[in-house]
Design an enzyme around this catalytic site. Structure first.
Site, PDB file in Angstrom:
ATOM      1  CB  SER A   1      90.135  39.542  44.962  1.00 27.38           C
ATOM      2  OG  SER A   1      89.111  38.600  44.666  1.00 27.38           O
TER       3      SER A   1
ATOM      4  N   GLY B   1      81.164  24.308  50.804  1.00 26.11           N
ATOM      5  CA  GLY B   1      81.854  23.454  51.765  1.00 26.11           C
ATOM      6  C   GLY B   1      83.115  22.825  51.211  1.00 26.11           C
TER       7      GLY B   1
ATOM      8  CG  ASP C   1      88.686  22.603  55.874  1.00 25.37           C
ATOM      9  OD1 ASP C   1      88.424  21.384  55.830  1.00 25.37           O
ATOM     10  OD2 ASP C   1      87.856  23.462  56.219  1.00 25.37           O
TER      11      ASP C   1
ATOM     12  CB  SER D   1      86.940  28.882  48.690  1.00 22.50           C
ATOM     13  OG  SER D   1      85.981  29.442  49.565  1.00 22.50           O
TER      14      SER D   1
ATOM     15  CG  HIS E   1      80.165  16.805  63.122  1.00 22.95           C
ATOM     16  ND1 HIS E   1      80.091  18.060  63.690  1.00 22.95           N
ATOM     17  CD2 HIS E   1      79.382  16.854  62.015  1.00 22.95           C
ATOM     18  CE1 HIS E   1      79.284  18.822  62.963  1.00 22.95           C
ATOM     19  NE2 HIS E   1      78.848  18.118  61.938  1.00 22.95           N
TER      20      HIS E   1
ATOM     21  CD  GLU F   1      89.197  29.667  58.018  1.00 21.71           C
ATOM     22  OE1 GLU F   1      88.010  29.430  57.789  1.00 21.71           O
ATOM     23  OE2 GLU F   1      90.101  29.466  57.188  1.00 21.71           O
TER      24      GLU F   1
END
Length: 382
Positions: free
Chosen positions: A66, A120, A168, A123, A33, A156
């Site tokens: 996929s 978490g 990430d 991915s 955070h 994203e």
């Protein structure tokens, strides 16, 4: 093995061979955070990844399969979302590259992954990073890894509807074996910090819990931090974010803040201090001091930032009770997900057995255990 599975599926579907790329998931050792408060984070790439095989097809269509979802779709890059959530991450990358002036020729592709979903470990960022890296490499666009991280982040935001920070995607693209990355979330400068775990392992314990509070409380925490900053700026106009705030500055305005807002701000200020201390400990090879900062991080997240939950707190308490566990804390946004633990190899099995048995006795289900190794970031495999 994942690579062989992807190659076999690609050959069966498209009757040819292409280039193979990988991009990993990530863990964050300390610094939670702090990203949206423009502070520091300390992620590392892990040995679990998205692997894809891809080959240009001479058309404007993208034909993607996929393995994990056992689904396939074809789309063109006109910005129109596909019916498949996973494909929209890929479309998003192509569209964000297009916004930068780079047109991606059509391709055929098969991908699969061994990153646990919902734990978490990012991915989705690995998926974005794998495709961004592959497209950039195949077409010679010449974009840097940091530029590709920004492409993934915007994909994203705009195609998955998640207003994530850049950590990430950054970690997936910049990871190096046995190295953590101290990322400055304001300047995006970073330094590599050695993570030599001689005799120790990193173990994740997934509570398999995701409380519905997570997204709404995330926005509340952001607003509370902004409220604190607005008060501090009145006395210290050069302050831009909690990253610039000292404990002394915070003490000056304590009477003007609600106890809750004060606790939120104090946590963030102290977490940046902890992260810097943790990095200094690693540089000296002092893994025990590093572990103490991890425990301090969890206490702050649980008591002062209040984003933990009973399952996460329970697992950290178990960690404290087993010899050889030098540090543990919740990882990620909170209200569920994983704890990350640094454990002596000699105590690995004892710790896992204790955590699984005690958690099952308390909550009626077992946590999922993942051993992870800090590894390289996005790359071409063959």
């Amino acid at each position: 093995m994942l690579k062989e599975t992807v190659r076999k599926s690609f050959n069966e579907r498209f009757h040819t061979t292409g280039a193979v790329y990988a991009a990993p998931g990530r863990v964050n050792l300390i610094g939670e955070h702090t990203d949206y408060n423009l502070g520091f984070v300390l992620p590392g790439a892990i040995d679990k990844a998205i692997i894809l095989e891809v080959k240009p097809n001479g058309t404007e269509s993208f034909n993607v399969r996929s393995i994990d979802y056992n689904e396939e779709t074809s789309f063109v890059a006109n910005g129109q979302k596909t019916p498949y959530a996973w494909a929209n991450y890929i479309l998003g990358v192509i569209m964000e590259l297009k916004a930068l002036g780079f047109t991606t020729p059509g391709f055929d592709c098969v991908f699969g992954g061994n990153i646990p979903l919902g734990g978490g470990l990012s991915s989705s960022a690995a998926l974005e990073s794998a495709f961004a890296f592959a497209i950039n490499d195949m077409n010679g666009f010449g974009l840097s890894r940091m530029q590709l991280a920004k492409v993934g982040q915007l994909a994203e935001h705009n195609y998955a509807g998640v207003r994530c920070g850049i950590m990430d995607q950054f970690a997936s693209l910049h990871g190096q074996k046995d190295m953590l990355m101290k990322l400055d979330c304001r300047s995006l400068d970073y330094e590599l910090v050695p993570f030599k775990l001689d005799g120790y392992r990193v173990i994740l314990l997934d509570t398999n819990v995701k409380h519905s509070l997570a997204s709404s409380e995330y926005n509340v925490r952001r607003a509370q931090c902004e409220e604190g900053i607005a008060t501090i700026i009145k006395r210290h106009p050069k302050v831009e974010s909690l990253r610039d705030v000292t404990l002394e500055m915070l003490a000056e305005v304590k009477a003007e803040l609600s106890p809750v807002v004060y606790n939120r701000c104090e946590y963030v200020v102290k977490e940046n201090i902890r992260l810097n201390a943790a990095c200094e400990a690693l540089k000296k090879g002092d893994i025990l001091s590093f572990g103490k900062e991890m425990y301090g991080s969890h206490e702050g997240l649980s008591k002062y930032y209040e984003v933990s939950c009973k399952e996460l707190d329970f697992l950290v308490d178990v960690a404290k009770s087993v010899s050889g566990v030098i540090g543990a804390r919740m990882m990620g946004g909170g209200f569920g997900g994983c704890t990350i633990n640094v454990v002596a190899e000699a105590n690995h099995d004892e710790f896992v057995a204790a955590a699984v048995a005690q958690f099952e006795k308390q909550f009626g289900k077992k946590p999922t255990v993942y051993d992870v190794v800090i590894s390289d970031g996005a790359r071409k495999i063959s």
